[in-house]
Scaffold this motif. Structure first.
Motif, PDB file in Angstrom:
ATOM      1  N   THR A 107       8.314   7.060  10.482  1.00 18.54           N
ATOM      2  CA  THR A 107       7.385   8.131  10.945  1.00 18.54           C
ATOM      3  C   THR A 107       5.912   7.863  10.607  1.00 18.54           C
ATOM      4  OG1 THR A 107       9.202   9.917  10.238  1.00 18.54           O
ATOM      5  CG2 THR A 107       6.770  10.616  10.353  1.00 18.54           C
TER       6      THR A 107
ATOM      7  N   TYR B 257      -1.318  13.188   8.419  1.00 19.95           N
ATOM      8  CA  TYR B 257      -1.513  13.711   7.038  1.00 19.95           C
ATOM      9  C   TYR B 257      -1.508  12.427   5.901  1.00 19.95           C
ATOM     10  CZ  TYR B 257       3.420  13.098   7.778  1.00 19.95           C
ATOM     11  OH  TYR B 257       4.488  12.536   8.105  1.00 19.95           O
ATOM     12  N   GLU B 258      -1.057  11.548   6.283  1.00 16.58           N
ATOM     13  CA  GLU B 258      -1.221  10.241   5.319  1.00 16.58           C
ATOM     14  C   GLU B 258      -2.741   9.589   5.486  1.00 16.58           C
ATOM     15  OE1 GLU B 258       2.123   8.414   3.778  1.00 16.58           O
ATOM     16  OE2 GLU B 258       2.476  10.386   3.127  1.00 16.58           O
ATOM     17  N   ARG B 259      -3.268   9.053   4.562  1.00 14.80           N
ATOM     18  CA  ARG B 259      -4.417   8.177   4.765  1.00 14.80           C
ATOM     19  C   ARG B 259      -5.336   8.938   5.561  1.00 14.80           C
ATOM     20  NH1 ARG B 259      -1.597   2.395   5.067  1.00 14.80           N
ATOM     21  NH2 ARG B 259       0.062   2.713   3.625  1.00 14.80           N
ATOM     22  N   ALA B 260      -6.040   9.946   5.211  1.00 21.81           N
ATOM     23  CA  ALA B 260      -6.959  10.727   5.866  1.00 21.81           C
ATOM     24  C   ALA B 260      -8.179  11.240   5.013  1.00 21.81           C
ATOM     25  CB  ALA B 260      -6.289  11.727   6.645  1.00 21.81           C
TER      26      ALA B 260
ATOM     27  N   ILE C 132     -11.244   3.862   6.612  1.00 23.31           N
ATOM     28  CA  ILE C 132     -10.246   4.986   5.771  1.00 23.31           C
ATOM     29  C   ILE C 132      -9.148   4.492   4.822  1.00 23.31           C
ATOM     30  CG2 ILE C 132      -8.334   6.381   6.665  1.00 23.31           C
ATOM     31  CD1 ILE C 132      -9.931   7.332   9.191  1.00 23.31           C
ATOM     32  N   GLU C 133      -8.742   3.366   4.958  1.00 23.08           N
ATOM     33  CA  GLU C 133      -7.871   2.556   3.999  1.00 23.08           C
ATOM     34  C   GLU C 133      -8.681   1.979   2.819  1.00 23.08           C
ATOM     35  OE1 GLU C 133      -4.262   1.289   5.332  1.00 23.08           O
ATOM     36  OE2 GLU C 133      -4.755   1.979   7.546  1.00 23.08           O
ATOM     37  N   SER C 134      -9.951   2.184   2.763  1.00 20.97           N
ATOM     38  CA  SER C 134     -10.730   1.856   1.837  1.00 20.97           C
ATOM     39  C   SER C 134     -11.175   2.971   0.735  1.00 20.97           C
ATOM     40  CB  SER C 134     -11.895   0.905   2.382  1.00 20.97           C
ATOM     41  OG  SER C 134     -13.100   1.888   2.712  1.00 20.97           O
ATOM     42  N   GLY C 135     -12.027   2.588  -0.214  1.00 17.17           N
ATOM     43  CA  GLY C 135     -12.436   3.588  -1.112  1.00 17.17           C
ATOM     44  C   GLY C 135     -13.802   4.322  -0.523  1.00 17.17           C
ATOM     45  N   SER C 136     -14.244   3.991   0.543  1.00 17.70           N
ATOM     46  CA  SER C 136     -15.415   4.713   1.024  1.00 17.70           C
ATOM     47  C   SER C 136     -15.330   4.828   2.479  1.00 17.70           C
ATOM     48  CB  SER C 136     -16.634   3.761   0.615  1.00 17.70           C
ATOM     49  OG  SER C 136     -16.347   2.454   1.052  1.00 17.70           O
ATOM     50  N   PRO C 137     -14.411   5.782   2.967  1.00 15.81           N
ATOM     51  CA  PRO C 137     -14.501   6.222   4.275  1.00 15.81           C
ATOM     52  C   PRO C 137     -15.550   7.037   4.747  1.00 15.81           C
ATOM     53  CG  PRO C 137     -13.256   7.692   3.206  1.00 15.81           C
ATOM     54  CD  PRO C 137     -13.642   6.651   2.066  1.00 15.81           C
TER      55      PRO C 137
ATOM     56  N   GLY D 183       8.082   5.860   4.378  1.00  7.77           N
ATOM     57  CA  GLY D 183       8.290   6.188   5.626  1.00  7.77           C
ATOM     58  C   GLY D 183       8.901   5.358   6.677  1.00  7.77           C
TER      59      GLY D 183
ATOM     60  N   GLY E  97       0.833  -1.320   0.076  1.00 10.91           N
ATOM     61  CA  GLY E  97       0.040  -0.071  -0.105  1.00 10.91           C
ATOM     62  C   GLY E  97       0.654   1.375   0.101  1.00 10.91           C
ATOM     63  N   THR E  98       2.200   1.308  -0.338  1.00  3.99           N
ATOM     64  CA  THR E  98       2.888   2.187  -0.602  1.00  3.99           C
ATOM     65  C   THR E  98       3.968   2.138  -1.573  1.00  3.99           C
ATOM     66  OG1 THR E  98       4.064   3.895   0.898  1.00  3.99           O
ATOM     67  CG2 THR E  98       4.609   1.543   1.199  1.00  3.99           C
ATOM     68  N   VAL E  99       4.784   3.329  -1.654  1.00 11.26           N
ATOM     69  CA  VAL E  99       5.786   3.149  -2.497  1.00 11.26           C
ATOM     70  C   VAL E  99       7.130   2.588  -1.926  1.00 11.26           C
ATOM     71  CG1 VAL E  99       7.495   4.569  -4.144  1.00 11.26           C
ATOM     72  CG2 VAL E  99       5.227   4.996  -3.735  1.00 11.26           C
TER      73      VAL E  99
END
Lengths: 331, 130
Positions: A239, A243-246, A127-132, A200, A39-41
């Protein structure tokens, strides 16, 4: 005469080739590669004497991370999902048991601020899905039923759930473990200078050939700015930030780091950076400190003297351990 | 002695040719040492390169991903994601990339943009933890 000219021409060519080779060796170009995983780079930078062998080792390191993702991620075939679906006991691999063991330790020492049993709560917020969405208080209370440090236990490689519906989530620790395993692959391939950065979650092997690694710490409120720089070697840096996944609703930011005491996103910190010998430990501690906030969070590090941290509090004020102050360079 | 003997057996034209070749080789080696490579933006989807452009180009383009089309702008040597069909729009907030090695991505849409080539400026940091 012809022989002399040929000789001179040969010398000229040798000199030119030598010049180009000198340039190449002076720069010691690293192998740099990136992939989307967990789920990240994920970026890997590796310095090695043999470029082809280094490239192969980097590829193997990515493959190892993909294997850990399959084992502990949210995929249908993962052991995490199997534990969540089991009614009581499940047998897991020694690797998953290792991660669970450390997670349960941090969970207990942080009095539940780090919690492996928030699977249902996370699904509820989406929150980590398409429909928070923002769940109701009743829904949150129900999702928190039976969760906490005592809800899960480990006997060897057997996981025991106290309640059948408990949802297990290793999202706050598995990525760090995968980074450590990738580092192991590189070390076993003889690479002594490398950096693995999974959005991170970072592990540094040695230093760069010319100097220490310089790690920028993201400013939690300015996308293009950093808080400062750390000069490090042979260590992990992780870290966690709000601010990430919000997502935002009515001007309020709802992020993915939940306070198990309230079932809502934690508000005591904006971001936490932890350095520790392993990424798996740094990962778990970063989440725990984020939930606890500056004072209680830094106090938790008494249990982990090898770890250092920077906590940006909910009010934006920075709090650092003494050891980190010595490693940081401020703009 | 050997050099004098060698010189005595060469014409002026031979010497000029050798000098020109030697100077050209030195210049080539010096250029190789200091000249920057061409910086370019590389876009990857599913581990495959799907688009490249010189970093100095001025253009806006779209890249397809599993969720739909991601819009990327390349302007003034900076590439940034302008729009994407993902839920959280984290990629839009990540800012631009402009120096060799920098990466931005829309993870849900499986698109990764990175700057390659060039020697890059001596950066403030090697990696960013966030």
């Amino acid at each position: 005469m012809k022989r002399a000219i040929i000789l001179l021409l040969a010398l000229v060519i040798v000199a030119a080739v030598a010049g180009v080779r000198l340039r190449g060796s002076a720069e010691a170009e690293p192998v740099f590669s990136s992939r989307i995983l967990m789920g990240t780079v994920v970026e890997i930078t590796a310095f090695g004497a043999d470029r082809r062998a280094t490239t192969e080792a980097v590829r193997a390191a990515f493959d190892e991370m993909a294997r850990i993702e399959a084992l502990m991620g949210p995929g249908e075939e993962s052991e995490t999902v199997r534990i969540s679906r089991a009614s009581d006991f499940s047998e897991v691999s020694p690797e998953t048991a290792e991660v669970l063991s450390l997670g349960l330790e941090v969970s207990e020492r942080s009095h539940g601020a780090f919690d492996l049993t928030l699977g249902l709560l996370k699904d509820l917020w989406g929150i980590e899905s398409g429909s928070p969405r923002i769940p109701s208080d009743e829904e949150i209370l129900k999702a928190l039923e039976g969760t906490g440090p005592q809800a899960l236990s480990l006997e060897g490689t057997t996981v025991v759930k106290k309640s059948p519906g408990l949802g297990v989530d290793l999202g706050g620790i598995a990525k760090g473990y995968a980074v450590d395993k990738a580092a192991e692959v590189l070390l076993n391939a003889g690479i002594e200078s490398a950096a693995i950065n999974a959005g991170g979650d970072m592990r540094l092997l040695g230093a760069r050939p010319d100097r220490l690694w310089r790690i920028g710490i993201q400013d939690p409120r300015k996308a293009d700015a950093i808080l400062g720089t750390l000069e490090l070697q042979d260590i992990a840096v992780v870290t966690s930030g709000d601010y990430e996944r919000a997502f935002e609703h009515d001007g309020v930011r709802y992020h993915h780091l939940f306070d198990p005491r309230t079932g809502h996103p934690a508000r005591n910190a904006r971001s936490v950076t932890v350095i520790a010998p392993s990424a798996v430990l740094a990962d778990a501690l970063a989440t725990a400190l984020f939930v606890l906030g500056p004072e209680e969070g830094l106090a938790l590090l008494a249990h982990y003297p090898e770890a250092e941290a920077l906590v940006v509090g909910g009010d934006g004020e920075m709090h650092l351990t003494e050891g980190l102050k010595r490693k940081a360079i401020w703009p | 002695m050997a050099l004098r003997d060698l010189l005595s057996r060469t014409t002026l034209l031979d010497r000029v040719i050798v000098l020109v070749l030697f100077a050209a080789a030195l210049a080539g080696a010096a250029w190789a040492a200091v000249a920057p490579g061409g910086e370019r933006l590389v876009a990857e989807s599913g581990g495959k390169i799907v688009f490249t452009a010189p970093l100095g180009a001025d253009l806006t383009f779209t890249l397809p991903g599993p969720l739909g089309e991601t819009v990327v702008a390349l302007r003034g040597g900076v590439a940034r994601i302008l729009d994407s069909p993902c839920t959280h729009k984290v990629c839009i907030g990540m800012g631009g990339v402009s120096r060799a090695g920098e990466i931005t991505a829309c993870v849900p849409n499986r698109l990764l943009l990175r700057v390659e080539g060039g020697r890059g400026q001596e950066a403030e940091y090697d990696l960013l933890t966030r």
